[in-house]
Write an enzyme that holds these catalytic residues in place. Structure first.
Site, PDB file in Angstrom:
ATOM      1  CE1 TYR A   6    -116.192  95.418  -0.299  1.00  9.87           C
ATOM      2  CE2 TYR A   6    -117.691  93.620  -0.799  1.00  9.87           C
ATOM      3  CZ  TYR A   6    -117.432  94.969  -0.729  1.00  9.87           C
ATOM      4  OH  TYR A   6    -118.394  95.877  -1.093  1.00  9.87           O
ATOM      5  CG  ASP A   9    -108.559  94.459  -4.042  1.00  9.93           C
ATOM      6  OD1 ASP A   9    -109.732  94.098  -3.784  1.00  9.93           O
ATOM      7  OD2 ASP A   9    -108.163  95.626  -3.861  1.00  9.93           O
ATOM      8  CE  LYS A  67    -110.720 100.188   1.492  1.00  7.56           C
ATOM      9  NZ  LYS A  67    -111.962 100.477   2.217  1.00  7.56           N
TER      10      LYS A  67
END
Ligand code: KE4
Length: 436
Positions: free
Chosen positions: A146, A241, A269
Site C-alpha cells: 500500500y 516506500d 509518519k
C-alpha cells in the site's frame, strides 16, 4: 461484564450520520475485527484513554508515527512554541531547512528532499517524478503493498483495501491504472518478466521494503538488492516506500539496514512526530526535475508546515539519542518473541516477524503455511481468529491494529513491565482461543 463502551457507541452512532462509515480513514472502523471503534479522548506515553475512560496500552501508535509515544513533552513543547509564533506562512522557514538537513543526514541515499502532507502525496509525487525523469509511463508495484490512495496505486493495494476485501476501488478509470503493473512480493521472476514484456517502458518499481500493509512480510534475503539491480539494468528508478519503515526498522530506515541505494525514497509518519508530514527525496540529479527547479509540478499549501516541522525535528532529535532506538528495538523483540512463544505454548498456529521497532503476526489456518506475499496472506491467514484475539486483548486494555492485515509498533514510552503485562494477558487469551 465487559468494558463500558456506551460513549464510544453513541459517538460512533453520531459519526456515521456525519462521516462515511463514521471514520476519516477506513481501517479505523473496526470492519476487519467487528465491534465498535473506540473513540479516543487522549493519549499519554504508551497509553490511550477512550471516551468511556477505558485505558489501553497502545501498539498502533497512530499507525506508526508516535515512536516516542503520545504527547511527549519535548514534542508538545516544540509544537506549542512554533504555534505561538504562527501556524503557517505559505513561505519558506528555517525549520524546513533543519528537518531537511536532518533527514538527509539520517537516510543514506538522500541528497535532496521535498516535504508534502501525507505518505500518499509522497508516493504519488515520487512516481510522477520517476515518469518525468525517465520519460516512461509504466510503474510496477507489488500485490498487497500500500502506497496511499492515489488513483494509479489503488491496484491490488494492501492496508484498508485488503482489510475490507475491496476490489480495486471504483472511481478509478481503467485508463489511470493501465500503466500500473503488479507482481507478487518476493517474486523477482515476475518483475523480470514484466521488464521483458515492456522493454524501456517502465519508469519505476516502488516497494515497501518490509510489507506492513498485508500484515507483516519480510523480504527474502536477496529480494531487495536484486530488485535494485533489475531496475538499474533496465533504466527504471528504484523507489523505496519507507513511509512506514523509515526511522522504524532502523534509524536510517530499511535502506541503511540492508545497504540499499534507492533512486527515490518516500517518507512519512515518524518524520511528522504525529503531525501531517510526508516527504519524497533522493538523488539530486532526479530531485532537481521538481518545480520550480525543474518542470515536474508538485505543490501544497501546507507543505513544510512549521508546526509539523517542529514536531518532526523534536522527534528525530530524541530518537537518535544514545541508546534510544536500541531500547525500543529490544522491547519490540521481547514483545514479538513473547507473543509467539505464548501462542505456540497454547498450540496456536502463528507466523510472526519483527524488525527494529515494528512487528506483526498472523494466525495461520494450517501448520505448514508460509506467508511470503499477498496471495499466501489471503490464503493462510485467519482473520476470524485474529479478531477474537484482538477483542479479547482490547477487553483487557491492550490495543492492537484492528486488522489482521496491518503491522504493530512500539514506542520509547513503553516499559518492560508494560510488555510483561501484555504477554501475561496474551498467554491467557491464547489458551482460551485454543480451547475453541
Ligand atoms: P498516508 O497517506 O496514510 O499518510 O500514507 C500512505 C502510506 C504510504 N506508504 C505506506 C507504506 C503506508 O503504510 C501508508 C499508510 N499506512 C496506513 C496503515 N497501514 C495508514 C493508516 C490509514 O490508512 O488510516
Amino acid at each position: 461484564m465487559g468494558m463500558k463502551t456506551s460513549q464510544s457507541e453513541a459517538l460512533f452512532q453520531q459519526a456515521q450520520t456525519l462521516i462515511p462509515g463514521g471514520v476519516n480513514s477506513p481501517v479505523r472502523a473496526f470492519r476487519g475485527v467487528g465491534g465498535t471503534p473506540r473513540f479516543i479522548e487522549r493519549g499519554q506515553g504508551a497509553y490511550i484513554w477512550d471516551a468511556d475512560g477505558n485505558r489501553y496500552l497502545d501498539q498502533v501508535l497512530s499507525w506508526g508515527p508516535l515512536i516516542l509515544g503520545h504527547a511527549p513533552e519535548v514534542v508538545v513543547q516544540a509544537i506549542t512554541e512554533a504555534a505561538a509564533r504562527g501556524t503557517s506562512y505559505g513561505a519558506p522557514t528555517r525549520l524546513e531547512n533543519e528537518l531537511a538537513a536532518l533527514v538527509i543526514e539520517m537516510a543514506p541515499s538522500l541528497e535532496m528532499i521535498r516535504f508534502v502532507n501525507s505518505g500518499t502525496e509522497a508516493c504519488m509525487s515520487a512516481l510522477r517524478l520517476a515518469r518525468a525523469y525517465t520519460g516512461r509511463d509504466k510503474i510496477i508495484k507489488f500485490e498487497g503493498c500500500y502506497h496511499g490512495h492515489a488513483d494509479m496505486l489503488l491496484v491490488q493495494a494492501g492496508s484498508g483495501v485488503a482489510t475490507l476485501g475491496l476490489p480495486d476501488s471504483p472511481g478509478v478509470p481503467a485508463s489511470t491504472t493501465a500503466h500500473s503493473l503488479t507482481a507478487p512480493f518476493n517474486d523477482l521472476g515476475a518483475v523480470q518478466a514484466l521488464f521483458e514484456q515492456y522493454p524501456h517502458q517502465i519508469a519505476a518499481v516502488i516497494v515497501e521494503p518490509v510489507a506492513g500493509n498485508m500484515g507483516f512480510v519480510m523480504p527474502e534475503p536477496d529480494f531487495l538488492p536484486a530488485l535494485q539491480s533489475l531496475c538499474r539494468h533496465n533504466g527504471a528508478l528504484f523507489i523505496l516506500d519507507e513511509v512506514m519503515t523509515g526511522f522504524r526498522v532502523a534509524l536510517g530506515g530499511a535502506q541503511s539496514l540492508w545497504g540499499l541505494d534507492p533512486d527515490l525514497t518516500c517518507l512519512g509518519k515518524v518524520i511528522g512526530g504525529g503531525l501531517p508530514v510526508g516527504a519524497y527525496g533522493g538523488k539530486a540529479a532526479i530531485m532537481k526535475q521538481v518545480a520550480p527547479a525543474g518542470s515536474m509540478y508538485q505543490a501544497g499549501t501546507l507543505s513544510g508546515n512549521p508546526l509539523a516541522m517542529a514536531a518532526g525535528l523534536a522527534t528525530l532529535r530524541v530518537l537518535r539519542g544514545e541508546g534510544v532506538f536500541e531500547a525500543i528495538e529490544q522491547l519490540t523483540h521481547a514483545l514479538l518473541e513473547g507473543l509467539m512463544d505464548a501462542a505456540h505454548a497454547a498450540g496456536i498456529l502463528t507466523q510472526g516477524g519483527q524488525v527494529g521497532t515494528m512487528f506483526g503476526f498472523y494466525f495461520l489456518k494450517t501448520p505448514d503455511a508460509q506467508i511470503k506475499d499477498y496471495a499466501s496472506a489471503k490464503a493462510y491467514a485467519d482473520p476470524a481468529r485474529y479478531a477474537r484475539f484482538f477483542h479479547a486483548m482490547l477487553e483487557q486494555g491492550f490495543y492492537f491494529a484492528p486488522s489482521q492485515f496491518e503491522a504493530g509498533f512500539m514506542s520509547a514510552a513503553h516499559t518492560a513491565s508494560d510488555v510483561q503485562s501484555l504477554l501475561a494477558a496474551a498467554a491467557a487469551v491464547f489458551q482460551t482461543l485454543a480451547s475453541g
